[in-house]
Design a protein around this motif. Structure first.
Motif, PDB file in Angstrom:
ATOM      1  N   GLY A 102       0.826  -1.203   0.000  1.00  0.00           N
ATOM      2  CA  GLY A 102       0.000   0.000   0.000  1.00  0.00           C
ATOM      3  C   GLY A 102       0.861   1.254   0.000  1.00  0.00           C
ATOM      4  N   PRO A 103       0.291   2.358  -0.467  1.00  0.00           N
ATOM      5  CA  PRO A 103       1.058   3.613  -0.473  1.00  0.00           C
ATOM      6  C   PRO A 103       1.306   4.094   0.950  1.00  0.00           C
ATOM      7  N   GLY A 104       2.323   4.925   1.096  1.00  0.00           N
ATOM      8  CA  GLY A 104       2.654   5.482   2.400  1.00  0.00           C
ATOM      9  C   GLY A 104       1.626   6.523   2.810  1.00  0.00           C
ATOM     10  N   GLU A 105       1.989   7.326   3.775  1.00  0.00           N
ATOM     11  CA  GLU A 105       1.063   8.345   4.273  1.00  0.00           C
ATOM     12  C   GLU A 105       0.889   9.498   3.292  1.00  0.00           C
ATOM     13  N   THR A 106       1.842   9.612   2.363  1.00  0.00           N
ATOM     14  CA  THR A 106       1.730  10.672   1.358  1.00  0.00           C
ATOM     15  C   THR A 106       1.255  10.066   0.043  1.00  0.00           C
ATOM     16  N   ALA A 107       0.842  10.924  -0.862  1.00  0.00           N
ATOM     17  CA  ALA A 107       0.360  10.447  -2.161  1.00  0.00           C
ATOM     18  C   ALA A 107       1.517   9.964  -3.034  1.00  0.00           C
ATOM     19  N   ALA A 108       2.715  10.522  -2.818  1.00  0.00           N
ATOM     20  CA  ALA A 108       3.875  10.134  -3.617  1.00  0.00           C
ATOM     21  C   ALA A 108       4.447   8.805  -3.104  1.00  0.00           C
ATOM     22  N   ARG A 109       4.892   7.986  -3.989  1.00  0.00           N
ATOM     23  CA  ARG A 109       5.462   6.673  -3.624  1.00  0.00           C
ATOM     24  C   ARG A 109       6.875   6.878  -3.085  1.00  0.00           C
ATOM     25  N   ASP A 110       7.157   6.297  -1.923  1.00  0.00           N
ATOM     26  CA  ASP A 110       8.485   6.360  -1.332  1.00  0.00           C
ATOM     27  C   ASP A 110       9.304   5.195  -1.878  1.00  0.00           C
ATOM     28  N   THR A 111      10.309   5.497  -2.700  1.00  0.00           N
ATOM     29  CA  THR A 111      11.052   4.446  -3.382  1.00  0.00           C
ATOM     30  C   THR A 111      12.242   3.915  -2.590  1.00  0.00           C
ATOM     31  N   ALA A 112      12.655   4.591  -1.546  1.00  0.00           N
ATOM     32  CA  ALA A 112      13.826   4.131  -0.792  1.00  0.00           C
ATOM     33  C   ALA A 112      13.610   2.749  -0.165  1.00  0.00           C
ATOM     34  N   PRO A 113      12.511   2.509   0.570  1.00  0.00           N
ATOM     35  CA  PRO A 113      12.331   1.157   1.122  1.00  0.00           C
ATOM     36  C   PRO A 113      12.183   0.089   0.042  1.00  0.00           C
ATOM     37  N   ASP A 114      11.545   0.448  -1.075  1.00  0.00           N
ATOM     38  CA  ASP A 114      11.402  -0.513  -2.163  1.00  0.00           C
ATOM     39  C   ASP A 114      12.767  -0.864  -2.757  1.00  0.00           C
ATOM     40  N   GLY A 115      13.619   0.121  -2.937  1.00  0.00           N
ATOM     41  CA  GLY A 115      14.960  -0.117  -3.475  1.00  0.00           C
ATOM     42  C   GLY A 115      15.798  -0.981  -2.543  1.00  0.00           C
ATOM     43  N   ILE A 116      15.718  -0.709  -1.252  1.00  0.00           N
ATOM     44  CA  ILE A 116      16.454  -1.520  -0.282  1.00  0.00           C
ATOM     45  C   ILE A 116      15.923  -2.952  -0.286  1.00  0.00           C
TER      46      ILE A 116
END
Length: 104
Positions: free
Chosen positions: A46-60
């Motif tokens: 699911g998306p984070g608390e913001t509308a923009a996707r946080d790519t740092a955890p996905d990259g890690i």
């Protein structure tokens, strides 16, 4: 009148080394599928608390999965290489045909 020829019964189970080799080959065949599933898993998060996707955890996450797949493949490789060195026949060729003959 025909006589029935008694044949030796076919063993129910494979010998332990053959069984383990087949399971090792099965694991090696399933590793890319399992890796592909884990690689695509961030799409379902699911998306984070913001509308923009946080790519740092996905990259890690993707880097860790990539490293783990390499490690598992490295653990499986010696068992598969030892089986090939022992002169075992290929498991895919169970028809009994000699795969070393040239058809040309």
């Amino acid at each position: 009148m025909r006589r029935s020829v008694k044949r030796a019964p076919v063993p129910l189970f494979l010998p332990r080394p053959d069984y383990r080799l087949r399971r090792l080959v099965d694991a090696a065949r399933l590793l890319p599928l399992f890796g592909g599933f884990l690689w695509l898993l961030p799409i379902l998060w699911g998306p984070g608390e913001t509308a923009a996707r946080d790519t740092a955890p996905d990259g890690i996450y993707l880097f860790v999965i990539w490293a783990m797949l390499i490690a598992v493949a490295a653990l499986l490789a010696p068992g598969l290489a030892n089986a090939a060195d022992d002169g075992a026949k290929p498991l895919a060729d169970e028809t009994g045909a000699d795969s070393t003959q040239d058809d040309a």
